[in-house]
Design an enzyme around this catalytic site. Structure first.
Site, short mmCIF file in Angstrom:
data_model
loop_
_atom_site.label_atom_id
_atom_site.label_comp_id
_atom_site.label_asym_id
_atom_site.label_seq_id
_atom_site.Cartn_x
_atom_site.Cartn_y
_atom_site.Cartn_z
N CYS A 154 61.14 40.82 -5.74
CA CYS A 154 61.36 40.58 -7.18
C CYS A 154 62.04 39.22 -7.32
CB CYS A 154 62.14 41.72 -7.84
SG CYS A 154 63.80 41.98 -7.17
N ASP A 193 61.83 43.67 -15.88
CA ASP A 193 63.12 43.27 -15.32
C ASP A 193 64.24 43.97 -16.11
OD1 ASP A 193 65.41 42.03 -14.52
OD2 ASP A 193 64.67 39.98 -14.80
N ARG A 239 65.09 45.48 -8.95
CA ARG A 239 63.83 46.20 -8.75
C ARG A 239 63.43 46.36 -7.29
NH1 ARG A 239 60.68 42.18 -12.59
NH2 ARG A 239 62.29 40.87 -11.64
#
Ligand code: 4NP
Length: 154
Positions: free
Chosen positions: A8, A122, A14
Site C-alpha cells: 500500500c 485508504d 491496509r
C-alpha cells in the site's frame, strides 16, 4: 516456497492487514507473506493502532510488523505482488525493469470478482468503521486467494 507481497502507500494500515490475514490462512511452511509501502513516511513503525485493533478483534496479531518501503529487489524475492489500490499499482510498475517484473504485479481486489471497485480504500484519515470495512474486504478476498493458492500447492 511461494512468496507473496502486499503493498500500500504507508505500510501501516491496509497492507499490514492483508499480510496478517492472508498469512493466517496459509501453511507457513509453503507460503511466505510480507508487506511494504511505496512511500517511506512510516518506515520502522508498527501498524496503525486501528489496524492492530481490528485485526486483534479477529484474533490476528499484526503488532509485531514493522513498516518498510518497497524496493526493486522485491521483484526478485516475490512471486506475486499485490497493490491495494491503483495508485500503489502505478508506483510499483513504474519501478519494474522488464516484463517478468510487470507480470508479478496485480491489484489485490482483482482476486475477488464479487467486488467491483478494485481499490481498497485508504482508511488513514477515517475512523474505526473504515478500518472494519477494509478488514472485511481483505478477509473475504484472502479467503478466496488462500483456497486458490493451496490448490496449486498440494
Ligand atoms: P496505508 O495508509 O497506505 O494503508 O498504510 C496510509 C498511511 C499513511 C499515510 C497515507 C496512507 N500518510 O499519508 O502518512
Amino acid at each position: 516456497m511461494t512468496r507473496i507481497l502486499m503493498v500500500c502507500l504507508g505500510n501501516i494500515c491496509r497492507s499490514p492487514l492483508a499480510h496478517g490475514i492472508l498469512e493466517s490462512k496459509l501453511n507457513n511452511q509453503l507460503f511466505y507473506v510480507d508487506s511494504a509501502g511505496t512511500a517511506a513516511y512510516h518506515v520502522g513503525n508498527k501498524p496503525d493502532h486501528r489496524s492492530i485493533q481490528v485485526a486483534l478483534n479477529n484474533d490476528i496479531d499484526i503488532s509485531t510488523q514493522s513498516a518498510r518501503q518497497f524496493k526493486v529487489s522485491d521483484f526478485d524475492t516475490f512471486d506475486f505482488i499485490y497493490a491495494m489500490d491503483s495508485s500503489n499499482y502505478n508506483n510499483i510498475i513504474s519501478l519494474a525493469r522488464n516484463n517478468e517484473d510487470l507480470g508479478k504485479v496485480k491489484l489485490f481486489l482483482e482476486e475477488n470478482t464479487q467486488i467491483s471497485n478494485k481499490n481498497v480504500p485508504d482508511p488513514y484519515y477515517g475512523d474505526i468503521s473504515d478500518f472494519e470495512y477494509v478488514f472485511d474486504i481483505i478477509e473475504a478476498t484472502s479467503t478466496i486467494m488462500a483456497k486458490k493458492l493451496q490448490k496449486t500447492n498440494i
